[in-house]
Design a protein around this motif. Structure first.
Motif, short mmCIF file in Angstrom:
data_model
loop_
_atom_site.label_atom_id
_atom_site.label_comp_id
_atom_site.label_asym_id
_atom_site.label_seq_id
_atom_site.Cartn_x
_atom_site.Cartn_y
_atom_site.Cartn_z
N LYS A 1 0.82 -1.20 0.00
CA LYS A 1 0.00 0.00 0.00
C LYS A 1 0.86 1.26 0.00
CE LYS A 1 -3.72 2.05 2.60
NZ LYS A 1 -4.06 2.27 4.00
N SER A 2 1.96 1.23 0.75
CA SER A 2 2.76 2.44 0.88
C SER A 2 4.27 2.11 0.91
CB SER A 2 2.32 3.13 2.18
OG SER A 2 2.91 4.37 2.30
N PRO A 3 4.81 1.77 -0.29
CA PRO A 3 6.24 1.42 -0.31
C PRO A 3 7.14 2.64 -0.55
CG PRO A 3 5.22 0.93 -2.43
CD PRO A 3 4.16 1.58 -1.58
N PHE A 4 8.28 2.66 0.14
CA PHE A 4 9.29 3.70 -0.07
C PHE A 4 10.59 3.00 -0.45
CE2 PHE A 4 6.22 5.45 2.83
CZ PHE A 4 6.05 6.76 2.38
N PHE A 5 11.24 3.52 -1.47
CA PHE A 5 12.52 2.95 -1.90
C PHE A 5 13.62 3.88 -1.40
CE2 PHE A 5 9.27 1.40 -4.74
CZ PHE A 5 9.59 0.05 -4.90
N VAL A 6 14.42 3.38 -0.44
CA VAL A 6 15.43 4.24 0.19
C VAL A 6 16.79 4.00 -0.46
CG1 VAL A 6 16.56 4.83 2.37
CG2 VAL A 6 14.13 4.22 2.35
N LEU A 7 17.39 5.08 -0.95
CA LEU A 7 18.70 4.99 -1.61
C LEU A 7 19.80 5.36 -0.61
CD1 LEU A 7 17.72 7.02 -4.83
CD2 LEU A 7 17.57 4.54 -4.48
N CYS A 8 20.86 4.56 -0.56
CA CYS A 8 22.02 4.84 0.30
C CYS A 8 23.27 4.81 -0.58
CB CYS A 8 22.15 3.80 1.41
SG CYS A 8 20.66 3.57 2.42
N PRO A 9 23.44 5.81 -1.45
CA PRO A 9 24.47 5.72 -2.49
C PRO A 9 25.90 5.52 -2.01
CG PRO A 9 23.27 7.83 -2.64
CD PRO A 9 22.60 7.01 -1.58
N SER A 10 26.33 6.23 -0.94
CA SER A 10 27.74 6.07 -0.55
C SER A 10 28.00 4.65 -0.06
CB SER A 10 28.15 7.11 0.50
OG SER A 10 27.36 7.01 1.65
N SER A 11 27.02 4.03 0.59
CA SER A 11 27.18 2.66 1.07
C SER A 11 27.18 1.67 -0.10
CB SER A 11 26.04 2.34 2.04
OG SER A 11 26.05 0.98 2.37
N ASN A 12 26.29 1.90 -1.07
CA ASN A 12 26.23 1.02 -2.25
C ASN A 12 27.55 1.03 -3.01
OD1 ASN A 12 22.85 2.09 -2.99
ND2 ASN A 12 23.57 0.53 -1.59
N LEU A 13 28.15 2.22 -3.12
CA LEU A 13 29.43 2.32 -3.84
C LEU A 13 30.52 1.60 -3.07
CD1 LEU A 13 29.24 6.01 -5.15
CD2 LEU A 13 29.01 3.91 -6.49
N PHE A 14 30.45 1.65 -1.74
CA PHE A 14 31.46 0.98 -0.91
C PHE A 14 31.34 -0.54 -1.00
CE2 PHE A 14 32.95 -0.88 3.08
CZ PHE A 14 34.16 -0.24 3.29
N ILE A 15 30.10 -1.04 -0.85
CA ILE A 15 29.92 -2.50 -0.77
C ILE A 15 29.92 -3.17 -2.14
CG2 ILE A 15 28.38 -4.37 -0.01
CD1 ILE A 15 27.59 -2.70 2.35
N GLU A 16 29.18 -2.61 -3.09
CA GLU A 16 29.04 -3.28 -4.39
C GLU A 16 29.65 -2.50 -5.55
OE1 GLU A 16 27.84 -6.28 -5.11
OE2 GLU A 16 27.15 -6.85 -3.12
N GLY A 17 30.06 -1.25 -5.30
CA GLY A 17 30.63 -0.43 -6.38
C GLY A 17 29.59 -0.10 -7.45
N LYS A 18 28.34 -0.05 -7.06
CA LYS A 18 27.26 0.15 -8.03
C LYS A 18 26.11 0.91 -7.37
CE LYS A 18 24.39 -2.79 -11.06
NZ LYS A 18 23.20 -1.99 -11.05
N LEU A 19 25.38 1.70 -8.18
CA LEU A 19 24.21 2.40 -7.65
C LEU A 19 22.94 1.81 -8.25
CD1 LEU A 19 25.29 6.18 -7.77
CD2 LEU A 19 25.26 4.63 -5.82
N PRO A 20 21.81 1.97 -7.56
CA PRO A 20 20.54 1.52 -8.16
C PRO A 20 20.28 2.28 -9.46
CG PRO A 20 20.25 2.16 -5.85
CD PRO A 20 21.61 2.60 -6.24
#
Ligand SMILES: [Zn+2]
Length: 393
Positions: A276-295
């Motif tokens: 009913k009420s989904p939020f997609f939360v982006l954490c770009p600096s963490s994504n770049l650190f762990i996977e080297g990729k952004l959504p």
């Protein structure tokens, strides 16, 4: 009464206002937002600043209690599997070190213009210090565990931690960790508990391809690590992250999907039509650190998804500044405008944490905090790498 003005005011609930004025009372509650139609008005007790003024930032995903892990993890290891195993070994630290680092993190959040935080907790470490901060916190008490034999104990421990949290902060609730870290047995306890409440749910989601491979057929490094530890048996295989959340999360509760690094268009559609009420939360600096990729951020916009911003913890990010996340997103996706990313960092985050009656925009009666951004590029109407943020109130 105080009046704050700058070259532009971004009220978030409306267009940017040239030379706009935000009027607050002695309790910092907004009493008026004035559009002088481009003129510079000279009013009593008014501060004019060079730059733009935006509401205080809402950090929708953080783990304050992991602040002592700042710069301790190695990101050359194997994505999420390497991260999970390093957290496991590095988590232990002295009480003094943990409390000192939490204190520093709280003051860094304040300096960077953060007014509210969705904070994941596995321990009581952060509870008392958070109460001394002027920042609003919602504490998500996190549950995880793949061993079915430990499911009941894990659940009872989390419930007891939740009771401790509620003693100091009414805004606390139980939440699952991730789709790959909870046995079916433990999920049944969590699911039953969540369906009895209207509380917001936060779950790490689509952070790594290893998550998809593990759930599908027990392949990949994450699966191998779990197998080595003898803990991969309590969760059905041949499934997907979406099937897990569909099965176990109540669809009526507001739900924060954290990371979404590998989420595809069909998955966004499925989540948006089921919840009913989904939020997609982006954490770009963490994504770049762990996977080297952004959504794939434009995909979420095309699908009309509601986006918010988090930082994750100092374990996977060198910064807890929401403004730094805005800068990364604007640099990596030139198609984005500051106006829309600023909305994710303020009003959408406030909606995600169910605090939009106070935070997120310059509207009469709210107390959202005021942030000044200097060195703003007025030609492009966006901040630059050398831009800085400062909390005015
Ligand atoms: Zn996290």
């Amino acid at each position: 009464m105080k009046r704050f003005s700058a070259n532009y005011i971004f009220p978030v609930n409306g267009h940017p206002i040239k030379n706009g004025i935000v009027v607050v009372n002695d309790n910092n509650i907004i009493v008026d937002v004035i559009d002088p139609k481009g003129d510079v008005l000279e009013l009593e007790s008014m501060e004019f600043h060079n730059g733009v003024i935006v509401p205080g930032f809402v950090n929708a995903h953080c783990h304050i209690e992991l602040s002592h892990l700042k710069k301790k993890l190695d990101n050359s290891a194997e994505g999420i599997a390497g991260f999970v195993s390093q957290i496991r070994t590095l988590r232990a630290s002295t009480e003094f070190e943990i409390q000192k680092s939490i204190k520093q993190a709280l003051s860094a959040l304040d300096d960077n213009g953060t007014v509210a935080v969705g904070d994941i907790c596995n321990t009581t470490d952060s509870f008392l210090l958070k109460q001394t901060s002027k920042i609003y916190f919602h504490s998500f008490i996190e549950v995880f565990g793949l061993l079915p034999s430990e499911a009941e104990l894990r659940y009872q421990n989390a419930k007891s931690l939740l009771n401790d949290a509620l003693l100091v902060n009414k805004s606390s609730s139980l939440t699952p960790h991730a789709t790959y870290s909870i046995s079916d047995k433990l999920w049944n306890f969590i699911s039953n508990e969540l369906s009895k409440t209207e509380s917001t749910v936060s779950i790490h989601y689509g952070e790594s391809m290893q998550e998809y491979a593990f759930l599908k057929d027990r392949t990949g490094v994450l699966a191998e690590n779990f197998k080595d530890l003898g803990i991969a048996d309590g969760i059905a295989s041949n499934t997907t992250p979406f099937e897990i959340v569909k099965k176990y999360l109540p669809k009526q509760n507001p739900t924060l999907f954290i990371h979404n690094t590998f989420v595809q268009r069909d998955e966004i559609k499925s989540i948006m039509s089921h919840f009913k009420s989904p939020f997609f939360v982006l954490c770009p600096s963490s994504n770049l650190f762990i996977e080297g990729k952004l959504p794939n951020v434009p995909l979420f916009i095309e699908e009309g998804a509601c986006l918010a911003i988090g930082t994750d913890s100092f374990a996977s990010s060198n910064t807890l500044s929401v403004f730094d996340q805005i800068l990364i997103l604007l640099e990596r996706f030139p198609i984005l405008t500051f106006n829309e990313v600023n909305r994710w960092a303020t009003l959408n985050g406030a909606k995600a944490l169910n605090i939009e009656s106070v935070f997120g925009s310059f509207e009469k009666g709210k107390k959202p905090g005021l942030n000044l951004i200097t060195n703003f590029d007025f030609g492009q109407m966006r901040p630059m790498a050398q831009s800085r943020v400062k909390r005015l109130i």
